[in-house]
Write a protein that holds these residues in place. Structure first.
Motif, short mmCIF file in Angstrom:
data_model
loop_
_atom_site.label_atom_id
_atom_site.label_comp_id
_atom_site.label_asym_id
_atom_site.label_seq_id
_atom_site.Cartn_x
_atom_site.Cartn_y
_atom_site.Cartn_z
N SER A 157 0.81 -1.22 0.00
CA SER A 157 0.00 0.00 0.00
C SER A 157 0.84 1.26 0.00
N ARG A 158 2.15 1.12 0.06
CA ARG A 158 3.01 2.29 0.09
C ARG A 158 3.09 2.93 -1.29
N LYS A 159 2.98 4.23 -1.31
CA LYS A 159 2.99 4.97 -2.57
C LYS A 159 4.28 5.76 -2.71
N ALA A 160 4.38 6.50 -3.79
CA ALA A 160 5.52 7.38 -3.98
C ALA A 160 5.57 8.42 -2.87
N PRO A 161 6.75 8.90 -2.51
CA PRO A 161 6.87 9.88 -1.42
C PRO A 161 5.99 11.11 -1.65
N THR A 162 5.34 11.57 -0.61
CA THR A 162 4.54 12.80 -0.69
C THR A 162 5.15 13.92 0.15
N VAL A 163 6.23 13.63 0.87
CA VAL A 163 6.87 14.61 1.74
C VAL A 163 8.34 14.72 1.36
N ALA A 164 8.83 15.96 1.26
CA ALA A 164 10.25 16.22 1.09
C ALA A 164 10.75 16.98 2.31
N VAL A 165 12.01 16.79 2.65
CA VAL A 165 12.60 17.45 3.81
C VAL A 165 13.88 18.14 3.38
N TYR A 166 14.03 19.38 3.81
CA TYR A 166 15.25 20.15 3.57
C TYR A 166 15.75 20.62 4.93
N SER A 167 16.81 20.01 5.42
CA SER A 167 17.19 20.21 6.82
C SER A 167 18.68 20.02 7.01
N PHE A 212 16.67 27.70 -4.57
CA PHE A 212 15.58 27.64 -5.55
C PHE A 212 15.66 26.37 -6.39
N GLY A 213 16.86 25.91 -6.69
CA GLY A 213 17.00 24.66 -7.41
C GLY A 213 16.47 23.49 -6.60
N ALA A 214 16.70 23.51 -5.28
CA ALA A 214 16.20 22.44 -4.42
C ALA A 214 14.67 22.43 -4.41
N LEU A 215 14.06 23.60 -4.30
CA LEU A 215 12.59 23.66 -4.31
C LEU A 215 12.03 23.16 -5.63
N ARG A 216 12.68 23.50 -6.73
CA ARG A 216 12.23 22.99 -8.03
C ARG A 216 12.40 21.47 -8.12
N ASP A 217 13.49 20.95 -7.57
CA ASP A 217 13.70 19.50 -7.58
C ASP A 217 12.61 18.78 -6.79
N PHE A 218 12.20 19.37 -5.68
CA PHE A 218 11.12 18.76 -4.89
C PHE A 218 9.82 18.73 -5.69
N ASP A 219 9.55 19.81 -6.41
CA ASP A 219 8.36 19.82 -7.27
C ASP A 219 8.46 18.74 -8.34
N ASP A 220 9.65 18.57 -8.90
CA ASP A 220 9.83 17.56 -9.93
C ASP A 220 9.61 16.15 -9.38
N ALA A 221 9.81 15.99 -8.06
CA ALA A 221 9.56 14.70 -7.42
C ALA A 221 8.08 14.50 -7.09
N HIS A 222 7.25 15.53 -7.37
CA HIS A 222 5.79 15.46 -7.21
C HIS A 222 5.37 15.25 -5.75
#
Length: 347
Positions: free
Chosen positions: A271-281, A309-319
């Motif tokens: 039942s596990r799906k693709a990640p829905t949470v990203a962490v920048y820490s 800004f590149g990191a935030l865009r990468d997170f968006d690309d990971a959906h």
């Protein structure tokens, strides 16, 4: 679809610059690299050309643009007055990541200034931006109005590929030329200091430290008041990815990760799906944590600004749907990064 202008060889660079200058002269749009972020540029002395910037970005026409100039002489073309304070800051930080707001010369760049009697001026240090501004000046373009080359309120671009993807399906940006200058060194927008009312007022922090600016100004930077001019990138919600950004203390982030890890561990594998949470820490990734897109925030504020800004865009690309960000340290060296994250979280 935007057209990419390469700069990998001397011949290509000359041809790309010539095409970009020609587009500016005719009132078209050119995305140009600067040391901070890529800008969406048009000749600042042409109201119709400036209107194309607002239309392509979906930006309100009363939200002023920064005018980029090659040098102090270019600034004098737009300024009704350059005070000793403004002169000190220009001498200290130009070319570089500082925008100075000064009284605007009547009858020029009114559309770029959002109708205000002041204008924000910057002299970028990126060699391609400098070459473009000088060549454009020789062709009769005195300055280039250029906000960040992204849709209004979205994450700013720090490479040509970001610009290409941002405007790929934007009819208003048809004919846009994107001048490739590689990755931006700084990574967040310039600091903005209002010098139009006597004392320096910091309207937006950037990569330049507060103490450094104050040392050159010769007096403390004041906080904005109700009479401060409007300025780029100062709305409460800005710089936002598609995913929801949440700023958290390190303690709150640890607690949230613990809850998330327990919840994920309780799920059956099927039942596990693709990640829905990203962490920048800056925290180390907890051992065994699965189902999370993790990126370590650098301990150095300049390195974080460069990649933010590149990191935030990468997170968006990971959906992912959520981006959990550890709050930056409280010292002033992190002011620019903290400002961008707070505005992204407010969106």
């Amino acid at each position: 679809m935007p057209v990419l202008l390469p700069n990998s060889t001397g011949a290509e660079r000359s041809a790309s610059l010539a095409a970009a200058v020609a587009r500016l002269v005719e009132g078209g749009l050119v995305a140009l690299p600067t040391e901070t972020v890529y800008g969406l540029g048009a000749r600042a002395d042409d109201a119709q050309a400036v209107a194309r910037i607002f239309a392509a970005k979906g930006r309100p026409s009363d939200h002023p643009l920064i005018v980029h100039v090659a040098d102090l002489a270019g600034a004098e073309h737009y300024a009704a007055e350059i005070s000793p304070l403004a002169q000190r800051l220009m001498a200290a930080f130009w070319p570089g990541p500082l925008t100075v707001i000064v009284p605007r010369r009547p009858g020029i760049a009114e559309a770029a200034a959002g109708g205000q009697t002041s204008v924000g001026l910057r002299c970028p240090s990126h060699p391609i931006a400098q070459a473009l501004l000088r060549a454009a000046g020789q062709a009769g373009v005195s300055g280039v109005a250029a906000p960040s080359a992204n849709r209004f309120g979205r994450v700013s671009p720090t490479c040509a590929a970001h610009v290409m993807s941002e405007f790929a399906d934007t009819p208003e940006a048809a004919g846009l030329l994107v001048l490739d200058g590689g990755d931006c060194d700084v990574g967040i927008e310039s600091a903005i200091v209002d010098c139009s009312r006597g004392h320096p007022v910091l309207l937006r922090p950037g990569s330049l430290g507060r103490a450094l600016i104050e040392a050159s100004a010769g007096e403390p930077l004041l906080a904005p008041d109700a009479h401060a001019p409007r300025a780029s990138g100062t709305l409460a919600a800005h710089y936002a990815p598609s995913a929801k950004v949440r700023l958290m203390t390190s303690t709150a982030l640890k607690d949230a990760l613990g809850v998330l890890a327990s919840s994920l561990a309780a799920l059956p594998d099927a039942s596990r799906k693709a990640p829905t949470v990203a962490v920048y820490s800056r925290l180390p990734k907890p051992a065994g944590l699965q189902g999370v897109v993790w990126r370590t925030m650098p301990a150095d504020p300049a390195a974080t600004a460069h990649e933010l800004f590149g990191a935030l865009r990468d997170f968006d690309d990971a959906h992912v749907a959520l981006i959990w960000v550890e709050q930056p340290p409280s010292d002033s060296a992190w002011d620019g990064v903290r400002d961008r994250l707070q505005r992204a979280a407010a969106a």
